[in-house]
Design an enzyme around this catalytic site. Structure first.
Site, short mmCIF file in Angstrom:
data_model
loop_
_atom_site.label_atom_id
_atom_site.label_comp_id
_atom_site.label_asym_id
_atom_site.label_seq_id
_atom_site.Cartn_x
_atom_site.Cartn_y
_atom_site.Cartn_z
N LYS A 35 -0.10 2.31 -9.36
CA LYS A 35 1.34 2.02 -9.40
C LYS A 35 1.73 1.27 -10.67
O LYS A 35 2.73 1.59 -11.30
CB LYS A 35 1.78 1.25 -8.15
CG LYS A 35 1.79 2.09 -6.87
CD LYS A 35 2.74 3.29 -6.99
CE LYS A 35 2.87 4.07 -5.70
NZ LYS A 35 3.56 5.37 -5.89
N ASP A 93 0.38 22.18 -6.25
CA ASP A 93 -0.63 21.13 -6.29
C ASP A 93 -0.33 20.36 -7.59
O ASP A 93 -0.43 20.93 -8.68
CB ASP A 93 -2.03 21.77 -6.31
CG ASP A 93 -3.14 20.74 -6.50
OD1 ASP A 93 -2.85 19.60 -6.90
OD2 ASP A 93 -4.31 21.11 -6.26
N TYR A 133 -4.65 1.89 -5.37
CA TYR A 133 -3.24 2.26 -5.24
C TYR A 133 -2.37 1.39 -6.16
O TYR A 133 -1.50 1.88 -6.88
CB TYR A 133 -2.84 2.08 -3.78
CG TYR A 133 -1.41 2.38 -3.43
CD1 TYR A 133 -0.95 3.69 -3.37
CD2 TYR A 133 -0.52 1.35 -3.10
CE1 TYR A 133 0.36 3.97 -3.00
CE2 TYR A 133 0.78 1.62 -2.73
CZ TYR A 133 1.22 2.93 -2.68
OH TYR A 133 2.52 3.21 -2.31
N1 SER Z 1 3.75 1.68 2.35
C1 SER Z 1 2.80 1.72 1.30
C2 SER Z 1 1.44 1.48 1.79
O1 SER Z 1 1.30 0.75 2.76
C3 SER Z 1 3.12 0.67 0.27
O2 SER Z 1 3.77 1.23 -0.79
O3 SER Z 1 0.51 1.96 1.22
#
Ligand code: SER
Length: 310
Positions: free
Chosen positions: A142, A49, A138
């Site tokens: 990143k 994990d 997300y």
């Molecule tokens: N393929 C990924 C997504 O759609 C993008 O980095 O979250």
């Protein structure tokens, strides 16, 4: 890169990367790890994990690895459903993996994404160095991850490298919870039902790439001479830019009866619209010879054959 620990080894990228690395470096030199065991592998497997740093350290030390490829993360749409969970796994896991790499002096790879860009980024021919103000958790993860990896390189001299992946299309393991997942589903539905209802709207272009090209990119970048790299985290790479109707037109060359319809998911559509149409991979081409073998039609032909076999 001789002995490699892979986190998220049963994910969409990991499941094929482990096979690729095993072929290149020997299966005993690729330590696959994931949060639970799924299938039997030729090489070693350990449960990790990634939010447990001590466990990650112990496994890396036990196998005396020289490289970590850190893939474990939540994708864009899943992250939006539970932003705090995404923060804990995506950022917590990354900083743990970087710390282990620092403590044991390991080479380090982690993927960034077209999701690291946002609505204020230039949409076409998106440059390597440009505005990155993403509007998703997300994307925030990143960008922070890219900065953190560059920081570990500058501050501690760690050999960190990364790419900004576009939507990845593959047949081995399904992606889970991504905005670009439609571009995988469309092939499965084309084979099964000769029809697909897209959750991404007509005209929405995003960068895409077939998995074999993505795997080559990881290996080529990691094998590049450090002196060649001006950038590190993370390089723009793409194979082609496509909207749902482009995939449909390509599929119709092989399955003429194929029909595309739309039932747009506003959440994933909003994410897609905040990302570029087409990013510019010139810097990756120049610094470490990034190249692709598959355009849309060549990929479609192979995907349809492979999905049919399954
Ligand atoms: N393929 C990924 C997504 O759609 C993008 O980095 O979250």
């Amino acid at each position: 890169m001789k002995k490699i620990l892979v986190t998220g080894a049963f994910g969409q990228i990991g499941s094929e990367l482990v096979t690729k690395l095993s072929g290149l470096y020997g299966s005993s030199n690729v330590i696959a790890t994931d949060i639970k065991e799924k299938n039997q592998l030729d090489g070693p497997f350990e449960i990790i994990d990634v939010t447990d740093k001590q466990r990650l350290h112990d496994v890396a030390k036990k196998y005396e690895v020289d490289t970590i490829m850190h893939l474990a993360a939540l994708l864009s749409a899943t992250a939006e459903k539970d932003p705090m969970k995404a923060w804990n796994i995506n950022m917590g896991g990354l900083v743990n993996a970087l710390e282990v790499a620092r403590e044991l002096d390991l080479q380090f790879f982690t993927p960034s994404s077209i999701g690291s860009f946002g609505p204020s980024t230039p949409k076409d021919n998106t440059p390597q160095d440009t505005l990155q103000r993403p509007t998703t958790m997300y994307g925030v993860n990143k960008v922070a991850g890219e900065l953190l990896c560059d920081y570990y390189h500058e501050r501690f001299g760690l050999d960190t490298r990364g790419v900004r992946f576009p939507g990845l299309i593959s047949y081995e393991t399904l992606p889970g919870g991504g905005t670009t997942d439609y571009a995988v589903e469309i092939y499965y539905e084309a084979v099964k039902n000769k029809a697909y209802t897209s959750f991404i709207g007509e005209g929405t272009k995003m960068d895409m790439m077939y998995m074999p090209d993505a795997l080559n990119a990881i290996v080529d970048l990691m094998e590049a001479e450090p002196s060649e790299l001006e950038h590190r985290n993370a390089f723009n790479i793409t194979a082609f830019s496509a909207a749902p109707e482009d995939f449909a037109a390509s599929i119709q060359k092989f399955i003429p009866e194929f029909e595309l319809s739309y039932d747009v998911d506003p959440n994933r559509q909003a994410i897609a619209e905040s990302w570029p149409n087409q990013i510019d991979p010139t810097v990756a081409e120049n610094e470490w010879g990034f190249k692709t073998n598959y355009d849309l039609d060549k990929m479609t032909k192979d995907m349809l054959e492979k999905v049919k076999d399954k």
